[in-house]
Design a protein around this motif. Structure first.
Motif, PDB file in Angstrom:
ATOM      1  N   GLU A 236      38.071  48.037  48.344  1.00 58.70           N
ATOM      2  CA  GLU A 236      36.957  48.263  47.440  1.00 58.70           C
ATOM      3  C   GLU A 236      35.669  47.525  48.263  1.00 58.70           C
ATOM      4  O   GLU A 236      36.072  46.532  49.137  1.00 58.70           O
ATOM      5  N   ARG A 242      34.231  36.617  46.164  1.00 59.87           N
ATOM      6  CA  ARG A 242      35.644  36.564  45.619  1.00 59.87           C
ATOM      7  C   ARG A 242      36.541  37.542  45.857  1.00 59.87           C
ATOM      8  O   ARG A 242      37.614  37.718  45.409  1.00 59.87           O
ATOM      9  N   LEU A 244      38.247  40.205  48.932  1.00 61.25           N
ATOM     10  CA  LEU A 244      38.826  40.305  50.069  1.00 61.25           C
ATOM     11  C   LEU A 244      39.522  41.717  50.199  1.00 61.25           C
ATOM     12  O   LEU A 244      39.952  42.147  49.243  1.00 61.25           O
ATOM     13  N   MET A 249      49.265  38.223  46.928  1.00 63.18           N
ATOM     14  CA  MET A 249      49.376  38.174  45.401  1.00 63.18           C
ATOM     15  C   MET A 249      50.746  37.750  45.100  1.00 63.18           C
ATOM     16  O   MET A 249      51.804  37.940  45.817  1.00 63.18           O
ATOM     17  N   ILE A 390      41.794  34.755  37.105  1.00 61.31           N
ATOM     18  CA  ILE A 390      42.616  34.251  38.096  1.00 61.31           C
ATOM     19  C   ILE A 390      44.024  34.752  37.782  1.00 61.31           C
ATOM     20  O   ILE A 390      44.563  35.042  39.056  1.00 61.31           O
ATOM     21  N   ILE A 391      44.468  35.415  36.845  1.00 58.59           N
ATOM     22  CA  ILE A 391      45.901  35.844  36.667  1.00 58.59           C
ATOM     23  C   ILE A 391      45.505  36.976  35.656  1.00 58.59           C
ATOM     24  O   ILE A 391      44.714  36.895  34.679  1.00 58.59           O
ATOM     25  N   GLY A 437      46.074  36.014  42.089  1.00 62.25           N
ATOM     26  CA  GLY A 437      45.440  36.249  43.184  1.00 62.25           C
ATOM     27  C   GLY A 437      45.360  34.771  44.213  1.00 62.25           C
ATOM     28  O   GLY A 437      44.893  33.762  43.625  1.00 62.25           O
ATOM     29  N   ARG A 440      41.973  33.235  44.974  1.00 61.38           N
ATOM     30  CA  ARG A 440      41.517  33.009  43.965  1.00 61.38           C
ATOM     31  C   ARG A 440      41.637  31.472  43.635  1.00 61.38           C
ATOM     32  O   ARG A 440      40.876  30.513  43.269  1.00 61.38           O
TER      33      ARG A 440
HETATM   34  P1  ATP Z   1      38.599  41.738  39.837  1.00 62.61           P
HETATM   35  O1  ATP Z   1      37.992  42.284  38.612  1.00 62.61           O
HETATM   36  O2  ATP Z   1      38.101  40.265  39.924  1.00 62.61           O
HETATM   37  O3  ATP Z   1      38.067  42.551  40.951  1.00 62.61           O
HETATM   38  P2  ATP Z   1      41.027  42.879  39.370  1.00 62.61           P
HETATM   39  O4  ATP Z   1      40.870  43.388  37.824  1.00 62.61           O
HETATM   40  O5  ATP Z   1      40.726  44.040  40.242  1.00 62.61           O
HETATM   41  O6  ATP Z   1      40.031  41.975  39.662  1.00 62.61           O
HETATM   42  P3  ATP Z   1      44.020  42.742  39.385  1.00 62.61           P
HETATM   43  O7  ATP Z   1      44.172  44.247  39.619  1.00 62.61           O
HETATM   44  O8  ATP Z   1      44.128  42.398  37.998  1.00 62.61           O
HETATM   45  O9  ATP Z   1      42.310  42.178  39.689  1.00 62.61           O
HETATM   46  O10 ATP Z   1      44.753  41.964  40.370  1.00 62.61           O
HETATM   47  C1  ATP Z   1      45.437  40.778  40.088  1.00 62.61           C
HETATM   48  C2  ATP Z   1      44.760  39.404  40.620  1.00 62.61           C
HETATM   49  O11 ATP Z   1      44.514  39.896  41.979  1.00 62.61           O
HETATM   50  C3  ATP Z   1      43.336  39.217  40.162  1.00 62.61           C
HETATM   51  O12 ATP Z   1      43.635  38.536  39.058  1.00 62.61           O
HETATM   52  C4  ATP Z   1      42.716  38.482  41.231  1.00 62.61           C
HETATM   53  O13 ATP Z   1      43.377  37.156  41.086  1.00 62.61           O
HETATM   54  C5  ATP Z   1      43.423  38.848  42.481  1.00 62.61           C
HETATM   55  N1  ATP Z   1      42.380  39.923  42.992  1.00 62.61           N
HETATM   56  C6  ATP Z   1      42.369  41.190  42.914  1.00 62.61           C
HETATM   57  N2  ATP Z   1      41.374  41.715  43.596  1.00 62.61           N
HETATM   58  C7  ATP Z   1      41.200  40.966  44.631  1.00 62.61           C
HETATM   59  C8  ATP Z   1      40.402  40.975  46.068  1.00 62.61           C
HETATM   60  N3  ATP Z   1      39.841  41.994  46.510  1.00 62.61           N
HETATM   61  N4  ATP Z   1      40.539  39.899  46.672  1.00 62.61           N
HETATM   62  C9  ATP Z   1      41.173  38.529  46.493  1.00 62.61           C
HETATM   63  N5  ATP Z   1      41.806  38.728  45.052  1.00 62.61           N
HETATM   64  C10 ATP Z   1      42.005  39.748  44.299  1.00 62.61           C
END
Ligand code: ATP
Ligand code: MN
Length: 466
Positions: A236, A242, A244, A249, A390-391, A437, A440
């Motif tokens: 992305e 927030r 990377l 994970m 965060i989760i 994450g 996070r």
């Molecule tokens: P966000 O809306 O913050 O982009 P997400 O809905 O894409 O998160 P999930 O697909 O549910 O996140 O991923 C599970 C967990 O991984 C998230 O709760 C977050 O803690 C972490 N996470 C998601 N994307 C990233 C990222 N690009 N960098 C770091 N941590 C991430």
């Protein structure tokens, strides 16, 4: 291993004994022919003060003892007259392994900006800040493994290369050995002009994984309780503090569990690992509290002691609508919660972590178990003050027919998910899990502001140096 003690152990040990210390020079100060050298080996926040009395060390060696140099110091541990340190090392011999030219060594005593330190990611681990960050990171990783291992969870290594694009959790990085200058394409038939991935390494398009969940489910339906803890990738293009492109994970998955069990585990898990890190890294956390966020310790203590707030998505929407705020992203039933909404709930309404459950199925992944109302799914997100989500977790759809229908509704190809569907055909069982994450949570623990500063070598759009 080298002969000698960690500085951590030297500082905790008895005075009056011979000591061999290794480390890198942090600072050096000369006063009336006496030299005071602070050295650090990464084992703890505190430096070891080395005192070199007039004439104790040869001038040619002494000259090389400058900030950044790597040294071995032999001497005697004595009580220190200086305040703030119980002991110091009276040097009898010094060996310099590697010098560091003071004129060009980039890590000086003055406070550098985080941005500058990112540009010298090969040296920043030697700074106070990053020493503390990476000790906390290590303690957190260990606390996570301990938590699951003590409860009988099996650690499973899920693949990094995958050919199933996991439910569009995020844009994926492609993995290919095709010649990009000369891509094979179909010359005829319905796919004429498209890239012919049958000639690629895996015989079809392959990607870096965005989640280990689907494979973890396979293992949960054999080992009951399992967890993954590994690298995860999202292509992305979100340049935020927030996100990377490569992060870590943690994903537990439990058979014979429903959403309530999942929520209970998430809460117990967060509290246990935070308490453990506070126990093991207090001096580091105190430093963050002093330098970066005067609330960090208080917040962590609060999280460990308080119980989390629980609210359904529908209730959360009502709270947001009644807030009287002007939201940048309008609030209505069916809309996803944005950062501003998450922060309002955690920071202003509940003032503690909040678990939001039962989201509309349209905004959640296909594998989440559909509720009796047919409109919502058994999803749960843990939101934390300052950080937001965060989760993210859920109870998984274990009914074959419902899952198949959801896959079709979401426009996914059922052939791609044949093995995932098979799990619902043979010995299916209710199961649930979540994804945390890791970085996070590191932000939360340290009070650091940018996710690039809690991972050793951050990968973000336009940046993969080191
Ligand atoms: P966000 O809306 O913050 O982009 P997400 O809905 O894409 O998160 P999930 O697909 O549910 O996140 O991923 C599970 C967990 O991984 C998230 O709760 C977050 O803690 C972490 N996470 C998601 N994307 C990233 C990222 N690009 N960098 C770091 N941590 C991430
Ligand atoms: Mn995302």
């Amino acid at each position: 291993m080298r002969k000698g003690e960690y500085i951590r152990d030297i500082l905790a040990g008895d005075v009056g004994r011979p000591v061999v210390a290794h480390g890198w020079v942090k600072t050096r100060r000369d006063s009336k022919g006496i030299h005071f050298v602070q050295i650090n080996d990464g084992s703890c926040f505190a430096d070891l003060q080395v005192v070199i009395e007039n004439g104790a060390i040869e001038e040619s060696v002494l000259k090389q003892v400058t900030t950044g140099a790597s040294v071995r110091v032999e001497g005697e541990l004595v009580p220190s007259p200086a305040s703030g340190q119980p002991v110091e090392l009276k040097a009898k011999a010094i060996f310099v392994y590697g010098t560091a030219d003071p004129a060009s060594y980039p890590l000086q005593k003055k406070g550098h900006t985080m941005e500058f330190l990112r540009e010298i990611a090969h040296l920043r681990p030697r700074s106070n800040t990053f020493g503390a960050v990476f000790r906390v990171r290590n303690a957190l990783a260990k606390a996570i493994h301990d938590f699951f291992q003590e409860r009988g969870f099996l650690y499973v290594h899920t693949p990094i290369i995958t050919t199933s694009d996991c439910e569009g959790a995020g844009a994926m990085f492609g993995v290919t050995t095709l010649d990009l200058m000369n891509l094979p394409r179909y010359g005829e038939g319905p796919r004429i002009g498209e890239i012919d991935f049958s000639q690629d390494f895996f015989g079809k398009p392959a990607y870096l994984t965005v989640s280990g969940q689907l494979e973890a489910e396979v293992f949960a339906l054999a080992f009951t309780n399992v967890y993954t803890f590994g690298p995860t990738f999202r292509a992305e293009n979100s340049n935020t503090p927030r996100h990377l492109a490569e992060f870590w994970m943690v994903e537990p998955e439990m058979a014979f569990c429903d959403l309530q069990d999942d929520i209970a585990l998430a809460e117990e898990f967060l509290k246990a690992i935070i308490a453990k890190v506070m126990d093991e890294c207090l001096p580091d956390l105190e430093f963050f509290n002093k330098r970066f966020d005067p609330q960090v310790l208080e917040t962590l203590e609060h999280v460990v002691k308080s119980s989390f707030a629980h609210v359904s998505y529908t209730e959360a929407i009502e709270i947001l609508q009644k807030s009287g705020r002007n939201w940048e992203f309008p609030v209505h039933w069916g809309a996803d919660l944005q950062s501003e909404h998450e922060r309002y709930l955690t920071e202003e309404v509940f003032r503690r972590p909040v678990i939001v459950t039962d989201y509309p199925k349209e905004i959640k992944a296909f594998y989440m178990r559909v509720n009796e109302d047919g409109r919502t799914v058994r999803a749960m997100d843990v939101l934390a003050p300052r950080i937001g989500e965060i989760i993210g977790g859920s109870q998984r759809e274990e009914r074959y027919d419902v899952l198949l229908q959801r896959i079709r509704e979401c426009g996914l190809s059922e052939e791609n998910y044949w093995w995932y569907l098979d799990l619902r055909k043979y010995g299916s069982a209710p199961h649930a899990g979540f994804g945390l994450g890791f970085e996070r949570l590191m932000l939360y623990l340290t009070g650091m502001k940018n996710i690039r500063d809690v991972i050793p070598f951050p990968r973000t759009p336009g940046s993969a140096e080191f």
